[in-house]
Write an enzyme that holds these catalytic residues in place. Structure first.
Site, PDB file in Angstrom:
ATOM      1  N   SER A 151       0.925  -1.367   0.116  1.00  8.02           N
ATOM      2  CA  SER A 151      -0.046  -0.110  -0.027  1.00  8.02           C
ATOM      3  C   SER A 151       0.894   1.118  -0.056  1.00  8.02           C
ATOM      4  O   SER A 151       2.164   1.211   0.341  1.00  8.02           O
ATOM      5  CB  SER A 151      -0.944  -0.218   1.321  1.00  8.02           C
ATOM      6  OG  SER A 151      -1.164   1.281   1.529  1.00  8.02           O
ATOM      7  N   TYR A 164      -3.235  -1.247   9.835  1.00  8.26           N
ATOM      8  CA  TYR A 164      -3.082  -1.330   8.376  1.00  8.26           C
ATOM      9  C   TYR A 164      -1.897  -0.996   8.158  1.00  8.26           C
ATOM     10  O   TYR A 164      -1.250  -1.557   7.232  1.00  8.26           O
ATOM     11  CB  TYR A 164      -4.227  -0.581   7.922  1.00  8.26           C
ATOM     12  CG  TYR A 164      -4.449  -0.787   6.457  1.00  8.26           C
ATOM     13  CD1 TYR A 164      -3.607  -0.112   5.589  1.00  8.26           C
ATOM     14  CD2 TYR A 164      -5.140  -1.793   5.780  1.00  8.26           C
ATOM     15  CE1 TYR A 164      -3.770  -0.295   4.052  1.00  8.26           C
ATOM     16  CE2 TYR A 164      -5.343  -1.902   4.345  1.00  8.26           C
ATOM     17  CZ  TYR A 164      -4.536  -1.279   3.624  1.00  8.26           C
ATOM     18  OH  TYR A 164      -4.605  -1.443   2.176  1.00  8.26           O
TER      19      TYR A 164
HETATM   20  C1  GCO Z   1      -7.350   4.070   3.980  1.00  7.30           C
HETATM   21  C2  GCO Z   1      -7.114   3.467   2.406  1.00  7.30           C
HETATM   22  C3  GCO Z   1      -5.908   3.061   2.105  1.00  7.30           C
HETATM   23  C4  GCO Z   1      -5.971   2.456   0.676  1.00  7.30           C
HETATM   24  C5  GCO Z   1      -4.562   1.948   0.223  1.00  7.30           C
HETATM   25  C6  GCO Z   1      -3.810   3.340  -0.168  1.00  7.30           C
HETATM   26  O1  GCO Z   1      -8.044   4.301   4.695  1.00  7.30           O
HETATM   27  O2  GCO Z   1      -6.473   5.032   3.720  1.00  7.30           O
HETATM   28  O3  GCO Z   1      -8.101   2.326   2.893  1.00  7.30           O
HETATM   29  O4  GCO Z   1      -5.252   2.164   2.916  1.00  7.30           O
HETATM   30  O5  GCO Z   1      -6.737   1.437   0.688  1.00  7.30           O
HETATM   31  O6  GCO Z   1      -4.056   1.230   1.272  1.00  7.30           O
HETATM   32  O7  GCO Z   1      -2.552   2.884  -0.662  1.00  7.30           O
END
Ligand code: GCO
Length: 260
Positions: A151, A164
């Site tokens: 990401s 995440y």
């Molecule tokens: C968020 C998004 C991001 C995108 C992606 C960006 O909440 O900022 O979900 O996480 O999905 O990963 O590269």
């Protein structure tokens, strides 16, 4: 070493690819793209019904697709799935660790349960599925390809998505760790770092006018990406064209990370 024609470099005929989290969004787009490049693809999610529907969608296009419903966050489920692959004579030559979830909440408020759920699904799963695939690639002695989906947050953090972000940063380093240990077995492990892509997971963001404006103003392409725009990079990393590329991450982000 005999030279290979440029088109043959990207040919995936005769290869079998497992794409986790591939019944929709980025995973399904990547599975469709690899199948259109000649690969047999195995689609996955936890839900059998979703797997059946996605397999039917690709088979209706004449693509060689089958399904495997298992939970990438559960080691026993992974081992059972790979035992099924072994029994069916399915040799996974290409693995795309795509399955992932999002949890948006200020870090001060994130529960340990939610933290662990995201880390387990987005990072530990890639380790467990990657190891199960690599064991068999090494036993077969024909190498293989592992593509871990990162990401923008593999490189930079956005507030309120800490679990995440940490998982995706780990994904980038997991590919390097895999390269360090498995390159000697002709396994290439690399990452793809998607920018903000139009997917179900991001629906709430797309429909939020201020977030939508932030995404468009933060990357020089001035737009969201589409899942199919990741396919070319995936085919490259899944094919003979990238046999001397290992431990890298390729950002497909409209230029986001390259500009101030
Ligand atoms: C968020 C998004 C991001 C995108 C992606 C960006 O909440 O900022 O979900 O996480 O999905 O990963 O590269």
């Amino acid at each position: 070493m005999k030279s290979i024609s440029a088109t043959a470099l990207f040919d995936l005929k005769g290869r079998t690819a497992l794409i986790t989290g591939s019944t929709r969004g980025i995973g399904l787009a990547l599975a469709k793209g690899l199948a259109e490049s000649g690969a047999r693809v195995i689609l996955n999610s936890r839900q059998q019904t979703a797997v059946h529907a996605a397999v039917a969608q690709l088979q209706a296009l004449g693509l060689d697709a089958r399904g495997a419903a298992f939970d990438v966050a559960d080691q026993a489920s992974i081992e059972a799935a790979f035992a099924d692959f072994d029994r069916a004579g399915l040799s996974i030559d290409i693995l795309i660790n795509n399955a992932g979830i999002q949890h948006r909440q200020p870090m001060l408020d994130v529960s340990l349960e939610d933290w662990n759920r995201v880390i387990n699904t987005n990072l530990t799963a890639a380790f467990l599925v990657g190891r199960a695939a690599a064991r068999r690639m090494i036993e077969r002695g024909q190498g293989g390809k592992i593509i871990n989906i990162g990401s923008l947050t593999s490189e930079a953090a956005r507030a309120t998505v800490a679990p995440y972000t940490v998982a995706k940063g780990g994904i980038k380093m997991l590919s390097k760790a895999m390269a360090a240990e498995w390159a000697q077995h002709n396994i290439q492990a690399n990452s793809i770092g998607p920018g903000y892509i139009l997917t179900d997971m991001n629906e709430a963001l797309v429909n939020n006018p201020s977030f939508d404006a932030w995404v468009k103003n933060s990357n020089p392409a001035q737009r969201w990406g589409r899942p199919e725009e990741l396919v070319g990079t995936a085919i490259y990393l899944a094919s003979g064209a990238s046999n001397y590329v290992n431990g890298q991450i390729i950002y497909v982000d409209g230029g986001w990370l390259s500009v101030l």
